[in-house]
Design a protein around this motif. Structure first.
Motif, PDB file in Angstrom:
ATOM      1  N   ILE A   1      41.099  53.780  36.015  1.00  0.00           N
ATOM      2  CA  ILE A   1      42.217  52.984  35.873  1.00  0.00           C
ATOM      3  C   ILE A   1      42.430  52.191  34.485  1.00  0.00           C
ATOM      4  O   ILE A   1      41.305  52.062  33.959  1.00  0.00           O
ATOM      5  N   SER A   2      43.680  52.044  33.870  1.00  0.00           N
ATOM      6  CA  SER A   2      43.983  51.681  32.678  1.00  0.00           C
ATOM      7  C   SER A   2      43.563  50.123  32.632  1.00  0.00           C
ATOM      8  O   SER A   2      43.660  49.583  33.464  1.00  0.00           O
ATOM      9  N   ALA A   3      43.432  49.647  31.534  1.00  0.00           N
ATOM     10  CA  ALA A   3      43.265  48.259  31.497  1.00  0.00           C
ATOM     11  C   ALA A   3      44.408  47.456  31.669  1.00  0.00           C
ATOM     12  O   ALA A   3      44.343  46.305  32.441  1.00  0.00           O
ATOM     13  N   ALA A   4      45.653  47.932  31.435  1.00  0.00           N
ATOM     14  CA  ALA A   4      46.688  47.269  32.020  1.00  0.00           C
ATOM     15  C   ALA A   4      47.155  47.314  33.430  1.00  0.00           C
ATOM     16  O   ALA A   4      47.392  46.159  34.075  1.00  0.00           O
ATOM     17  N   ASP A   5      46.628  48.465  34.164  1.00  0.00           N
ATOM     18  CA  ASP A   5      46.923  48.374  35.562  1.00  0.00           C
ATOM     19  C   ASP A   5      45.821  47.410  36.194  1.00  0.00           C
ATOM     20  O   ASP A   5      46.011  47.005  37.153  1.00  0.00           O
ATOM     21  N   ALA A   6      44.423  47.511  35.695  1.00  0.00           N
ATOM     22  CA  ALA A   6      43.450  46.742  36.297  1.00  0.00           C
ATOM     23  C   ALA A   6      43.839  45.118  35.887  1.00  0.00           C
ATOM     24  O   ALA A   6      43.589  44.510  36.936  1.00  0.00           O
ATOM     25  N   ALA A   7      44.357  44.935  34.911  1.00  0.00           N
ATOM     26  CA  ALA A   7      44.844  43.314  34.614  1.00  0.00           C
ATOM     27  C   ALA A   7      45.775  42.917  35.710  1.00  0.00           C
ATOM     28  O   ALA A   7      45.690  41.606  36.266  1.00  0.00           O
ATOM     29  N   ALA A   8      46.520  43.753  36.002  1.00  0.00           N
ATOM     30  CA  ALA A   8      47.631  43.359  36.879  1.00  0.00           C
ATOM     31  C   ALA A   8      47.079  43.160  38.725  1.00  0.00           C
ATOM     32  O   ALA A   8      47.480  42.504  39.500  1.00  0.00           O
ATOM     33  N   LEU A   9      45.556  43.676  38.793  1.00  0.00           N
ATOM     34  CA  LEU A   9      45.044  43.298  39.746  1.00  0.00           C
ATOM     35  C   LEU A   9      43.944  42.154  39.943  1.00  0.00           C
ATOM     36  O   LEU A   9      43.388  41.823  41.073  1.00  0.00           O
ATOM     37  N   ILE A  10      43.800  41.454  38.875  1.00  0.00           N
ATOM     38  CA  ILE A  10      42.903  40.666  38.755  1.00  0.00           C
ATOM     39  C   ILE A  10      43.338  39.243  39.835  1.00  0.00           C
ATOM     40  O   ILE A  10      44.602  38.865  39.681  1.00  0.00           O
ATOM     41  N   GLY A  11      42.675  38.905  40.641  1.00  0.00           N
ATOM     42  CA  GLY A  11      42.976  37.751  41.504  1.00  0.00           C
ATOM     43  C   GLY A  11      43.807  38.076  42.915  1.00  0.00           C
ATOM     44  O   GLY A  11      44.005  37.090  43.629  1.00  0.00           O
ATOM     45  N   LYS A  12      44.047  39.347  42.886  1.00  0.00           N
ATOM     46  CA  LYS A  12      44.718  39.945  44.114  1.00  0.00           C
ATOM     47  C   LYS A  12      43.850  40.003  45.265  1.00  0.00           C
ATOM     48  O   LYS A  12      42.528  40.453  45.111  1.00  0.00           O
ATOM     49  N   PRO A  13      44.075  39.372  46.337  1.00  0.00           N
ATOM     50  CA  PRO A  13      43.136  39.716  47.493  1.00  0.00           C
ATOM     51  C   PRO A  13      42.805  41.114  47.901  1.00  0.00           C
ATOM     52  O   PRO A  13      43.784  41.917  47.544  1.00  0.00           O
ATOM     53  N   GLY A  14      41.569  41.418  48.242  1.00  0.00           N
ATOM     54  CA  GLY A  14      40.976  42.793  48.611  1.00  0.00           C
ATOM     55  C   GLY A  14      40.840  43.468  47.244  1.00  0.00           C
ATOM     56  O   GLY A  14      40.276  44.665  47.553  1.00  0.00           O
ATOM     57  N   TYR A  15      40.607  42.976  46.025  1.00  0.00           N
ATOM     58  CA  TYR A  15      40.182  43.721  44.921  1.00  0.00           C
ATOM     59  C   TYR A  15      38.982  42.861  44.465  1.00  0.00           C
ATOM     60  O   TYR A  15      38.941  41.583  44.351  1.00  0.00           O
ATOM     61  N   LYS A  16      38.039  43.600  44.182  1.00  0.00           N
ATOM     62  CA  LYS A  16      36.785  43.096  43.644  1.00  0.00           C
ATOM     63  C   LYS A  16      36.513  43.722  42.127  1.00  0.00           C
ATOM     64  O   LYS A  16      36.137  44.858  42.123  1.00  0.00           O
ATOM     65  N   PHE A  17      36.337  42.993  40.937  1.00  0.00           N
ATOM     66  CA  PHE A  17      35.776  43.283  39.832  1.00  0.00           C
ATOM     67  C   PHE A  17      34.397  43.270  39.818  1.00  0.00           C
ATOM     68  O   PHE A  17      33.998  42.250  39.852  1.00  0.00           O
ATOM     69  N   ILE A  18      33.793  44.219  39.439  1.00  0.00           N
ATOM     70  CA  ILE A  18      32.196  44.071  39.204  1.00  0.00           C
ATOM     71  C   ILE A  18      31.789  44.465  37.844  1.00  0.00           C
ATOM     72  O   ILE A  18      32.143  45.578  37.355  1.00  0.00           O
ATOM     73  N   ASP A  19      31.390  43.562  37.237  1.00  0.00           N
ATOM     74  CA  ASP A  19      31.016  43.645  35.748  1.00  0.00           C
ATOM     75  C   ASP A  19      29.285  44.278  35.870  1.00  0.00           C
ATOM     76  O   ASP A  19      28.450  43.653  36.300  1.00  0.00           O
ATOM     77  N   LEU A  20      29.199  45.525  35.470  1.00  0.00           N
ATOM     78  CA  LEU A  20      27.922  46.358  35.345  1.00  0.00           C
ATOM     79  C   LEU A  20      27.021  46.290  34.420  1.00  0.00           C
ATOM     80  O   LEU A  20      25.980  46.680  34.302  1.00  0.00           O
ATOM     81  N   ARG A  21      27.461  45.333  33.225  1.00  0.00           N
ATOM     82  CA  ARG A  21      26.738  45.328  32.082  1.00  0.00           C
ATOM     83  C   ARG A  21      25.611  44.379  32.004  1.00  0.00           C
ATOM     84  O   ARG A  21      25.250  43.854  33.022  1.00  0.00           O
ATOM     85  N   LYS A  22      24.781  44.537  31.151  1.00  0.00           N
ATOM     86  CA  LYS A  22      23.584  43.712  31.189  1.00  0.00           C
ATOM     87  C   LYS A  22      23.786  42.158  31.141  1.00  0.00           C
ATOM     88  O   LYS A  22      24.809  41.590  30.775  1.00  0.00           O
ATOM     89  N   ALA A  23      23.156  41.753  32.038  1.00  0.00           N
ATOM     90  CA  ALA A  23      23.344  40.137  32.274  1.00  0.00           C
ATOM     91  C   ALA A  23      23.516  39.261  31.150  1.00  0.00           C
ATOM     92  O   ALA A  23      24.354  38.333  31.075  1.00  0.00           O
ATOM     93  N   ALA A  24      22.627  39.501  30.094  1.00  0.00           N
ATOM     94  CA  ALA A  24      22.689  38.726  28.600  1.00  0.00           C
ATOM     95  C   ALA A  24      24.373  38.922  28.016  1.00  0.00           C
ATOM     96  O   ALA A  24      24.698  38.201  27.727  1.00  0.00           O
ATOM     97  N   ASP A  25      24.851  40.021  28.152  1.00  0.00           N
ATOM     98  CA  ASP A  25      26.026  40.301  27.682  1.00  0.00           C
ATOM     99  C   ASP A  25      27.345  39.568  28.689  1.00  0.00           C
ATOM    100  O   ASP A  25      28.143  39.003  28.232  1.00  0.00           O
ATOM    101  N   VAL A  26      27.050  39.626  29.946  1.00  0.00           N
ATOM    102  CA  VAL A  26      27.901  39.037  30.757  1.00  0.00           C
ATOM    103  C   VAL A  26      27.910  37.629  30.910  1.00  0.00           C
ATOM    104  O   VAL A  26      28.933  36.979  30.872  1.00  0.00           O
TER     105      VAL A  26
END
Length: 120
Positions: free
Chosen positions: A7-32
């Motif tokens: 999914i593109s960054a622009a399309d993903a941005a439109a989903l932030i905060g919408k019910p039923g969508y969860k963003f999972i940040d998989l990067r190292k804890a120190a970077d998050v």
């Protein structure tokens, strides 16, 4: 390896905060801990990338916790960490039609959608 859907960054941005969508940040804890996408849930997959598949499965079971949300996987560039997560989610039986990977990862998103990045 399970095929990733992007999914593109622009399309993903439109989903932030919408019910039923969860963003999972998989990067190292120190970077998050430095910065992440607003509302993203952390799940450090660094051990899974290094070959500890059980660790990746455990981390993703914890953050999905029986939900049926649409998942947007966020890693560094949309490759290794996202692939490890995609494989782990498939292994635990998650509905893979509900899983997408942020194309270009956090690097691309933070450059093009800076207003949606939370610096800590």
């Amino acid at each position: 390896k399970v095929e990733m859907k992007k999914i593109s960054a622009a399309d993903a941005a439109a989903l932030i905060g919408k019910p039923g969508y969860k963003f999972i940040d998989l990067r190292k804890a120190a970077d998050v801990a430095i910065s992440t996408i607003k509302s993203a849930v952390p799940a450090d997959l660094s051990a899974a990338v290094e070959g500890d598949t059980a660790s990746g499965i455990a981390a993703l079971k914890e953050v999905t916790n029986g939900s049926a949300d649409q998942l947007v996987l966020v890693c560094y560039t949309g490759n290794k960490y996202a692939q490890a997560a995609t494989d782990a989610l498939s292994a635990i039986g998650y509905d893979m039609s509900k899983v997408v990977t942020l194309d270009g990862g956090f690097k691309e998103f933070s450059a093009s959608q800076a207003a949606l990045v939370e610096k800590k």
